[in-house]
Write an enzyme that holds these catalytic residues in place. Structure first.
Site, mmCIF file in Angstrom:
data_model
loop_
_atom_site.group_PDB
_atom_site.id
_atom_site.type_symbol
_atom_site.label_atom_id
_atom_site.label_comp_id
_atom_site.label_asym_id
_atom_site.label_seq_id
_atom_site.Cartn_x
_atom_site.Cartn_y
_atom_site.Cartn_z
ATOM 1 N N CYS A 2 0.867 -1.177 0.000
ATOM 2 C CA CYS A 2 0.000 0.000 0.000
ATOM 3 C C CYS A 2 0.904 1.228 0.000
ATOM 4 O O CYS A 2 2.114 1.138 0.009
ATOM 5 C CB CYS A 2 -0.859 -0.013 1.254
ATOM 6 N N ARG A 27 1.664 2.347 -6.670
ATOM 7 C CA ARG A 27 1.865 1.251 -5.708
ATOM 8 C C ARG A 27 0.593 0.455 -5.532
ATOM 9 O O ARG A 27 0.565 -0.544 -4.816
ATOM 10 C CB ARG A 27 2.296 1.808 -4.344
ATOM 11 N N TRP A 75 -3.875 -1.710 -1.207
ATOM 12 C CA TRP A 75 -3.862 -2.833 -2.148
ATOM 13 C C TRP A 75 -4.185 -4.045 -1.294
ATOM 14 O O TRP A 75 -3.344 -4.476 -0.488
ATOM 15 C CB TRP A 75 -2.498 -2.976 -2.806
ATOM 16 N N ASN A 99 1.067 -0.066 6.168
ATOM 17 C CA ASN A 99 1.450 -0.784 4.948
ATOM 18 C C ASN A 99 2.206 -2.026 5.405
ATOM 19 O O ASN A 99 3.175 -1.937 6.144
ATOM 20 C CB ASN A 99 2.352 0.089 4.067
ATOM 21 N N GLY A 100 1.716 -3.226 4.990
ATOM 22 C CA GLY A 100 2.392 -4.464 5.389
ATOM 23 C C GLY A 100 1.353 -5.494 5.812
ATOM 24 O O GLY A 100 0.184 -5.404 5.447
ATOM 25 N N GLU A 469 8.133 -19.451 -20.435
ATOM 26 C CA GLU A 469 8.018 -18.104 -19.846
ATOM 27 C C GLU A 469 9.187 -17.228 -20.296
ATOM 28 O O GLU A 469 9.004 -16.064 -20.653
ATOM 29 C CB GLU A 469 7.964 -18.216 -18.327
ATOM 30 N N LYS A 473 8.773 -13.735 -22.331
ATOM 31 C CA LYS A 473 9.380 -12.478 -21.851
ATOM 32 C C LYS A 473 10.175 -11.826 -22.968
ATOM 33 O O LYS A 473 10.069 -10.649 -23.244
ATOM 34 C CB LYS A 473 10.315 -12.734 -20.650
ATOM 35 N N GLU A 476 7.909 -10.587 -25.884
ATOM 36 C CA GLU A 476 7.052 -9.451 -25.513
ATOM 37 C C GLU A 476 7.774 -8.127 -25.589
ATOM 38 O O GLU A 476 7.205 -7.128 -25.986
ATOM 39 C CB GLU A 476 6.591 -9.629 -24.052
ATOM 40 N N HIS A 492 12.539 -34.208 -32.258
ATOM 41 C CA HIS A 492 11.272 -34.512 -32.971
ATOM 42 C C HIS A 492 10.904 -33.404 -33.940
ATOM 43 O O HIS A 492 9.724 -33.124 -34.152
ATOM 44 C CB HIS A 492 10.159 -34.738 -31.939
ATOM 45 N N LYS A 588 -1.819 -4.488 -20.526
ATOM 46 C CA LYS A 588 -1.526 -5.147 -19.247
ATOM 47 C C LYS A 588 -2.621 -6.149 -18.896
ATOM 48 O O LYS A 588 -2.356 -7.192 -18.347
ATOM 49 C CB LYS A 588 -1.386 -4.110 -18.109
HETATM 50 C C1 AGP Z 1 2.666 -11.709 -19.357
HETATM 51 O O1 AGP Z 1 3.968 -11.139 -19.439
HETATM 52 C C2 AGP Z 1 1.727 -11.078 -20.321
HETATM 53 N N1 AGP Z 1 1.556 -9.705 -20.006
HETATM 54 C C3 AGP Z 1 0.442 -11.848 -20.542
HETATM 55 O O2 AGP Z 1 0.760 -13.101 -21.101
HETATM 56 C C4 AGP Z 1 -0.428 -12.124 -19.288
HETATM 57 O O3 AGP Z 1 0.201 -13.059 -18.471
HETATM 58 C C5 AGP Z 1 -1.773 -12.718 -19.754
HETATM 59 O O4 AGP Z 1 -2.418 -11.747 -20.544
HETATM 60 C C6 AGP Z 1 -2.672 -13.136 -18.603
HETATM 61 O O5 AGP Z 1 -2.990 -12.011 -17.818
HETATM 62 P P1 AGP Z 1 -3.584 -12.253 -16.352
HETATM 63 O O6 AGP Z 1 -2.526 -12.965 -15.572
HETATM 64 O O7 AGP Z 1 -3.883 -10.882 -15.840
HETATM 65 O O8 AGP Z 1 -4.814 -13.096 -16.491
#
Ligand code: AGP
Length: 593
Positions: A2, A27, A75, A99-100, A469, A473, A476, A492, A588
């Protein structure tokens, strides 16, 4: 995660609090509030949602002349984001913001309720102000009462408390959560980070753990480590990092401790949130993107530790495949935002067919949280970088704890086994601390990986979803082509791509199938692929080597490898001149299908 602010002085306080809180919105917020003490009147204003809602409740209120003010953006970690749960929390003549996480709040709450004290909120914070006023009944020394209150608290906290009994000072305590006190021309200022203080304070003291006491307009100079305050606000919001993503990578070790707080008690895993939870016969984990990768990791851990059969599905596929649903199967929806359309719709389909559900989510009161039977919050705090980092780390940690929780309730693990796993968890958190030398090595090495025709990220077992993952990363934020593969699957088909322009990032933990992965890597090297090995052991065929620590378990290796992959993607993206925090074509939270 928070945000807290405070002020002692004669300037107008309502507008000042809103301006300072605005600097902390990054935050996280799902509610906010302020308390102002002036001329023996304690005025409280609180509102859910964005700060504009709080500003509306304050539009006709002004408070000039000497007084105290404290403000908070919340939060949620305990209790839904409602006005009742919003800070500040007030007893009779005192008000507190925090906060905590207070780990032992339920014991204190029970003790106070037995004395007839009525609580209004579900929060851990409210116990602080009631305990303070209860102790104050036994002494006339207000500072002693405050110090005795703090001494009873376990967990992490940054606390500001004001009371009518001391109208010229703010009581503070710092343990685990950040707190800064500043001095300016117009008075004394408090904040969780330095952004709200810029332009107001000229000198600040960054408090250390264990510091507590009170500040008035005359004793600021008694604080230790007083230094001038810098003046760049955006730099401050990023706490000095170049991007929010970089800051969020660096704060993972702190955030993971909050994820675990109050949920590990020696050799027992605790989830207050799982009241009336029924252990399932099988589990379906459903998510998108990075959260899907966390789901894959969890499927290995749940089957290995809790011996519960697991399936994993990408939400956008599962919702249209006319799936066979079993009401004895638990549906786990994993989502950072709690608003991803495909995951939400999949959850609704499961619910309509009588499946019970668990949301593993970072945003309380989000659509997915409201839809699920149970929720475990990841407590990662707001994640500003579009490329998810700390949210993924906290998802994996929560799901690891959940696997242990299921195992302990089925008596499949003895207390000493749980204790050993808890030790591995704490060491895993430590493994996410970014060593400057490691980061610098990755930054220098990243220049080798800018011009190939693509990347393979390869690993085995839980390092396969981690390879997915790592590839995501990189894609993206660098816009370079990258694929994650189980390293055993190269032969394969994918190995047809192997040549000196194919960059292979090999995840090679010593405690998980090292020799198998090594032979797969040698197959690629034999075809002249460029190899970067992430391993505690040097691999002679690798062109580059990022050395992992000599950890005791593959989970520790997992978390350190995760940070390395995040930093590698970050540094390649920076070299390519991309907008790391807001990469092209992405959002996001994907609230449309
Ligand atoms: C992750 O780096 C991406 N921004 C994206 O794959 C994200 O994980 C996905 O859209 C799912 O979002 P969520 O976790 O908010 O459901």
């Amino acid at each position: 995660m928070c945000g807290i602010v405070g002020y002692i002085g004669a300037n107008e306080k309502a507008k000042l609090m809103l301006e300072m809180l605005k600097e902390l919105e990054y935050r996280g917020y799902d509610s906010a509030g302020i308390a102002i003490l002036k001329n023996d009147t304690l005025s409280i204003f609180r509102a859910t949602g964005k700060l504009t809602n709080l500003a509306n409740t304050l539009k006709d209120f002004r408070s000039s002349g000497f007084g105290l003010a404290i403000g908070h953006t919340r939060w949620a970690t305990h209790g839904k984001p409602t006005e009742t749960n919003a800070h500040p929390h007030t007893a009779t003549f005192s008000s507190v913001i925090h906060n905590g996480i207070i780990e032992n709040y339920q014991d204190i709450k029970q003790e106070l309720e037995q004395k007839g004290i009525a609580f209004r909120s579900q929060t851990d914070t409210e116990v602080i102000v009631h305990l303070f006023e209860e102790i104050l009944k036994t002494t006339n020394d207000i500072l002693s009462a405050f110090e005795q209150t703090i001494a009873r608290l376990k967990g992490a906290y940054a606390i500001l408390l004001i009371t009518k009994q001391s109208p010229d000072r703010i009581y503070y305590a710092k343990q685990g959560s950040p707190l800064i006190i500043g001095k300016g021309k117009a008075g004394i200022y408090f904040a969780s980070s330095d952004a709200p203080l810029i332009g107001l304070a000229h000198h600040v003291s960054y408090l250390e753990d264990g510091q507590s006491g009170y500040i008035n307009c005359h004793n600021f100079e008694t604080l230790p480590n007083i230094c001038p305050l810098h003046t760049n606000k955006l730099y401050a919001q990023k706490d000095g990092f170049r991007y929010f993503m970089e800051k969020e990578i660096y704060e993972q070790h702190k955030v993971l401790l909050e994820t675990m707080m109050g949920r590990i008690d020696g050799d027992t895993i605790l989830f207050d949130e799982l009241k009336d939870f029924v252990l399932p016969q099988s589990i379906l984990l459903c998510a998108c993107g990075t959260s899907y990768h966390a789901a894959l990791v969890a499927s290995y851990l749940l089957e290995r530790i809790a011996k519960i059969k697991c399936n994993v599905a990408i939400a956008s596929e599962w919702r249209y495949r006319e799936p066979i649903m079993d009401t004895n199967e638990l549906f786990i929806a994993i989502s950072q935002s709690g608003e991803t359309a495909d995951t939400l719709e999949a959850l609704k389909i499961a619910k309509r067919h009588g499946m019970r559900s668990l949301a593993v989510c970072n945003v309380d009161n989000s659509s997915i949280v409201r839809e699920a039977t149970w929720t475990i919050l990841t407590r990662a705090g707001i994640e500003k970088g579009v490329a998810s980092t700390k949210a993924f780390a906290t998802q994996v940690m929560v799901l690891w704890m959940f696997a242990l929780y299921c195992a302990q309730h089925q008596r499949k693990l003895l207390p000493q086994d749980i204790r050993q796993q808890c030790t591995a968890m704490l060491r895993s958190v430590e493994a996410t601390k970014v060593a400057p030398k490691m980061h610098d090595k990755i930054r220098r090495l990243s220049k080798h990986y800018l011009h190939g025709h693509g990347f393979f990220f390869v690993g085995r077992d839980i390092f396969y979803p981690l390879a997915l993952e790592g590839a995501l990363k990189l894609k993206e934020i660098s816009y370079l082509h990258a694929e994650g593969y189980p390293s055993g699957d190269m032969k394969h088909g994918p190995i047809a791509l192997a040549d000196d322009g194919l960059f292979t990032i090999a995840l090679m933990p010593q405690h998980m199938l090292f020799d198998k992965t090594k032979s797969n890597i040698e197959e690629l090297a034999a075809r002249d692929a460029t190899i970067c090995a992430i391993s505690p052991i040097e691999v002679e065929v690798a062109d580059d080597w990022i050395m992992l620590g000599n950890h005791a378990s593959y989970m520790e290796e997992f978390f350190e490898t995760m940070v390395i992959l995040q930093l590698l993607a970050l540094e390649i993206s920076i070299r390519l001149g991309n907008d790391v925090d807001m990469p092209r074509n992405l959002a996001k939270s994907v609230t449309v299908e």
